[in-house]
Scaffold this active site. Sequence first.
Site, PDB file in Angstrom:
ATOM      1  CG  HIS A 195       4.430  46.820 -25.093  1.00 52.28           C
ATOM      2  ND1 HIS A 195       4.918  48.104 -25.197  1.00 52.28           N
ATOM      3  CD2 HIS A 195       5.325  46.031 -25.762  1.00 52.28           C
ATOM      4  CE1 HIS A 195       6.043  48.089 -25.915  1.00 52.28           C
ATOM      5  NE2 HIS A 195       6.306  46.836 -26.263  1.00 52.28           N
ATOM      6  CG  ASN A 239       9.241  50.328 -27.497  1.00 59.29           C
ATOM      7  OD1 ASN A 239       9.603  51.487 -27.223  1.00 59.29           O
ATOM      8  ND2 ASN A 239       9.685  49.288 -26.818  1.00 59.29           N
ATOM      9  CG  ASN A 297       8.432  49.404 -34.541  1.00 56.49           C
ATOM     10  OD1 ASN A 297       9.093  48.913 -35.449  1.00 56.49           O
ATOM     11  ND2 ASN A 297       8.232  48.792 -33.390  1.00 56.49           N
TER      12      ASN A 297
HETATM   13  C1  8OZ Z   1      12.895  44.088 -30.124  1.00 58.13           C
HETATM   14  C2  8OZ Z   1      12.529  43.202 -31.114  1.00 58.13           C
HETATM   15  C3  8OZ Z   1      11.203  42.856 -31.269  1.00 58.13           C
HETATM   16  C4  8OZ Z   1      10.245  43.404 -30.442  1.00 58.13           C
HETATM   17  C5  8OZ Z   1       9.607  46.275 -28.103  1.00 58.13           C
HETATM   18  C6  8OZ Z   1       8.577  44.104 -28.077  1.00 58.13           C
HETATM   19  O1  8OZ Z   1      10.378  47.063 -28.662  1.00 58.13           O
HETATM   20  C7  8OZ Z   1       9.564  44.866 -28.523  1.00 58.13           C
HETATM   21  C8  8OZ Z   1      10.605  44.295 -29.436  1.00 58.13           C
HETATM   22  C9  8OZ Z   1      11.936  44.624 -29.286  1.00 58.13           C
HETATM   23  O2  8OZ Z   1       8.841  46.666 -27.217  1.00 58.13           O
END
Ligand code: 8OZ
Length: 364
Positions: free
Chosen positions: A177, A180, A237
């Site tokens: 990952h 985001n 974020n």
């Molecule tokens: C929504 C709420 C908390 C985390 C991401 C892991 O956006 C998340 C996430 C999504 O990749």
Amino acid sequence: MSISEKLFEPTRLGDVEIPNRILMAPLTRNRSESDGTPKSWAETYYYQRASSGLIISEATQISPMGKGYIDTPGIHTAEHMAAWKKITDAVHAGGGRIFCQLWHVGRISHTSLLPDGRAPVSSSDKQADSQTFTANGFEATSKPEALSIDGIQATIKDYQNAAQFARAAGFDGVEVHAANGYLLDQFLQNGVNNRDDAYGGNVENRMRFLLEVLAAVEGIFPPGRIGVRLSPLGQANDMSDSDPEATFGAIYSTLSLRNLAYLHVVESFFTSDSSDEDAAMLKRLRSRYEGNYIANGGYDGERASEAIESGYATAVAFGRPYIANPDLPERIRIGADMNEPNQETFYGGDETGYTDYPFLSSRP
Ligand code: 8OZ
């Protein structure tokens, strides 16, 4: 346009054969034990969705410092591994395949969620204008500390350790990952990364951490069982970059040489719709990556058909539709009505809104 038969043509993502192009996107559901051990209801939830071409697990922290929200799962202890093994066994028994999404949140965390109340870590000490969910509800994310070089090396070991647990847990592969606004993205984008060492500055330096993580994970899974997730539009974020197209163009080109299973791109996030300019940039970027491309964000069966017919995407990952429709491929295939997801049960809670969405006919 109608639904393309190509959605149901098998293909390979690296070393993994998939029977259809309708993938389950990673979905944070906050239903694990507080120590990160998945609960048994997750076996039912993932088993119900085994007709997906590939399930990508909810984001799963690689270490205690990688956690940023209440009750998310981990993959760094024997207990986590044993619980995930039951889940992967259930998915395999249902005829499916599942990758583990390896996650470190970096600065998107809160001291109350971290060992000894420590500050989160990031590429810099810049605090995100963002929120996380703790035992007290939504709270502002805490100010992070910049990782030292030793801290970066230790975190790479944590990724490798997590990949080892993921392999032992029977996952078919892992997805790193890097999207985001989480830790690896915090290194990729220079709105957050202001380092002047080998991990900051030009894009070659900013992607070094991601490439070193991939090299470490490649010691555990072959490249054909590793995917990477990116979000070049940087919508989540509090991310930003001074030149996203140059930054992500270089990253796509570099990843293109690694023979990975796939590149998975978050093309729009639920907080915003992408514009025509965004779509045009995503398309130009896409031409920089020669391998399998998984598109994600706001797709339905028709848009997925178009994306696959045109050769733009190899497969499409569905998020919210998969929360509410465990038999999503069949529903898309026959043009059935969709169950509507209930936003109030997305994050946390019990089996309500988790394992109780109805199938079209009798359950598998
Ligand atoms: C929504 C709420 C908390 C985390 C991401 C892991 O956006 C998340 C996430 C999504 O990749």
